[in-house]
Design a protein around this motif. Structure first.
Motif, PDB file in Angstrom:
ATOM      1  N   SER A  66      -1.179  12.422  -3.640  1.00 50.64           N
ATOM      2  CA  SER A  66      -1.533  11.314  -2.757  1.00 50.64           C
ATOM      3  C   SER A  66      -2.825  10.690  -3.274  1.00 50.64           C
ATOM      4  CB  SER A  66      -1.727  11.809  -1.323  1.00 50.64           C
ATOM      5  OG  SER A  66      -0.520  12.344  -0.811  1.00 50.64           O
ATOM      6  N   VAL A 117      -5.734   7.899  -2.251  1.00 49.28           N
ATOM      7  CA  VAL A 117      -6.263   7.107  -1.142  1.00 49.28           C
ATOM      8  C   VAL A 117      -7.661   6.623  -1.488  1.00 49.28           C
ATOM      9  CG1 VAL A 117      -4.894   8.354   0.584  1.00 49.28           C
ATOM     10  CG2 VAL A 117      -7.182   9.178  -0.001  1.00 49.28           C
ATOM     11  N   SER A 172       0.935   7.062  -1.053  1.00 50.18           N
ATOM     12  CA  SER A 172      -0.231   6.412  -0.480  1.00 50.18           C
ATOM     13  C   SER A 172       0.188   5.701   0.808  1.00 50.18           C
ATOM     14  CB  SER A 172      -0.870   5.450  -1.478  1.00 50.18           C
ATOM     15  OG  SER A 172      -2.205   5.139  -1.099  1.00 50.18           O
ATOM     16  N   ASP A 201      -4.932   1.896  -2.264  1.00 48.10           N
ATOM     17  CA  ASP A 201      -3.539   2.236  -1.963  1.00 48.10           C
ATOM     18  C   ASP A 201      -2.562   1.381  -2.755  1.00 48.10           C
ATOM     19  OD1 ASP A 201      -4.832   3.771  -0.037  1.00 48.10           O
ATOM     20  OD2 ASP A 201      -3.386   3.322   1.533  1.00 48.10           O
ATOM     21  N   CYS A 221       5.283   4.911   0.365  1.00 50.81           N
ATOM     22  CA  CYS A 221       4.236   4.491   1.293  1.00 50.81           C
ATOM     23  C   CYS A 221       4.526   5.106   2.652  1.00 50.81           C
ATOM     24  CB  CYS A 221       4.151   2.971   1.390  1.00 50.81           C
ATOM     25  SG  CYS A 221       5.674   2.144   1.873  1.00 50.81           S
TER      26      CYS A 221
END
Length: 366
Positions: A117, A119, A148, A155, A171
């Motif tokens: 992930s 961010v 993200s 993102d 997403c």
């Protein structure tokens, strides 16, 4: 769509019954349908949340709402996964507050071998965007899925670079799958559907309200084995996601920035307080996750004549596997954990093995 999924969706809509309580109820009753078939007076006797539960199963609007949602899912090609579904993300399944139902739109399978992930700040700088682009390009060599939240800044940079490099990207959304927020990113969100997709725990009609974003963040933190923070203020969604990932026991990485830069204070704080590994290059992540090439992994034990018989057995066990945990080695070798731990430490000093995140060990390249 299954009858059980209908009851499960209805269960998630009962006020006061969150994911933790919901999964406790499922374990006790066996399935969601059994909860709705139980007498309300019996349910009302359950401590703490009996009244809410009894009121919920007695409300016919909830099942009607669930049926409407199933029809929407069928029209839009959306998959609904219960926590017991084999398609439900394995990493997320381990989290105590993971959603009882997860919705996915897209062709991705969610259980890729490698996934991270990414961010960070919505107001990303050129420095942050360039780092993300370089990172994702390097990760494409290992076919790493990119997760993200589709927000502005870091993102969307991660999503776009994943698409450019042919990586599956997902997403996770703070609303239902009948819309995309921000709307400006619809083009890229649609491109994700081929190999990745859209993820949410929220039913259609749910708007991107402020209180939904921390809930979304926990999914971003829990659905992969590592969370990477690239530019973040001291407070904000990226820091929330990193903190949640730490509570889940996941690996957290942060990219350092200038001391006076507001958009780097969060990352610097995570590193300073040992809540994140320092991430300066893509190679740092690849090495820490143990993803480097295994082509030169075989160790010639004759080059280490001072190895004990037990240490040779460790080498032989690890040559047949890319990585092994301490528990796995103890099981394979049938030796006390204290003895195996001592041997591994000595072998680390010799440069033969190294410890990876998650208490895993692998042989070093020779």
């Amino acid at each position: 769509m299954s009858t059980e999924l209908k009851y499960l969706i209805a269960l998630t809509q009962i006020a006061g019954i969150g994911p933790i309580v919901g999964k406790e109820l499922l374990r006790f009753f066996g399935c969601a349908e059994a909860i709705f078939k139980e007498k309300p007076e019996t349910l009302s006797k359950i401590k703490r949340y009996g009244q809410q539960l009894a009121g919920g199963v007695s409300n016919p609007k909830l099942l009607h709402l669930a049926e409407t949602e199933l029809e929407f899912m069928d029209r839009e090609g959306i998959l609904g996964m219960s926590i017991s579904d084999h398609r439900y993300p394995e990493w997320l399944k381990e989290c105590p507050d993971s959603p009882a139902v997860l919705f996915l739109k897209g062709g991705g399978r969610l259980n890729e071998e490698k996934a991270v992930s990414i961010v960070g700040s919505r107001e990303a700088t050129g420095y942050g965007k360039e780092f993300v682009e370089e990172l994702v390009r390097e990760l494409s060599r290992f076919n790493v899925a990119i997760h993200s939240g589709l927000a502005y800044g870091i993102d969307i940079t991660a999503h776009k670079e994943a698409l450019r490099n042919g990586l599956p990207t997902y997403c996770t959304l703070a609303h239902g799958l009948d819309r995309i927020y921000p709307k400006k990113h619809t083009k890229f969100a649609n491109q994700m559907l081929a190999e990745g997709g859209w993820i949410t725990e929220f039913m259609s009609g749910t708007t991107p309200d402020r209180e939904n974003f921390p809930k979304r963040n926990r999914i971003v933190a829990g659905i992969t084995e590592a969370t990477i923070v690239v530019e973040s203020a001291r407070k904000g969604g990226a820091i929330i996601t990193a903190n949640i990932a730490n509570t889940y026991g996941r690996e957290v990485f942060a990219v350092p920035g200038r001391v006076a830069d507001e958009r780097s204070k969060g990352c610097n704080f995570l590193i300073k307080t040992n809540r994140a590994h320092l991430l300066q290059t893509p190679e740092d992540l690849i090495r820490m996750m143990g993803w480097e090439s295994k082509k030169s992994k075989l160790i010639q034990t004759r080059l280490f004549p001072d190895l004990t018989d037990n240490q040779v057995k460790i080498v032989e066990s690890m040559q047949s596997q890319d990585q092994l945990t301490m528990d796995e080695l103890v099981h394979v070798l049938n030796r006390p954990i204290s003895d195996v731990s001592t041997d591994l430490l000595l072998m680390e000093f010799k440069g033969m093995v190294r410890q990876l995140p998650g208490k895993k060990f692998e042989l070093c390249n020779q």
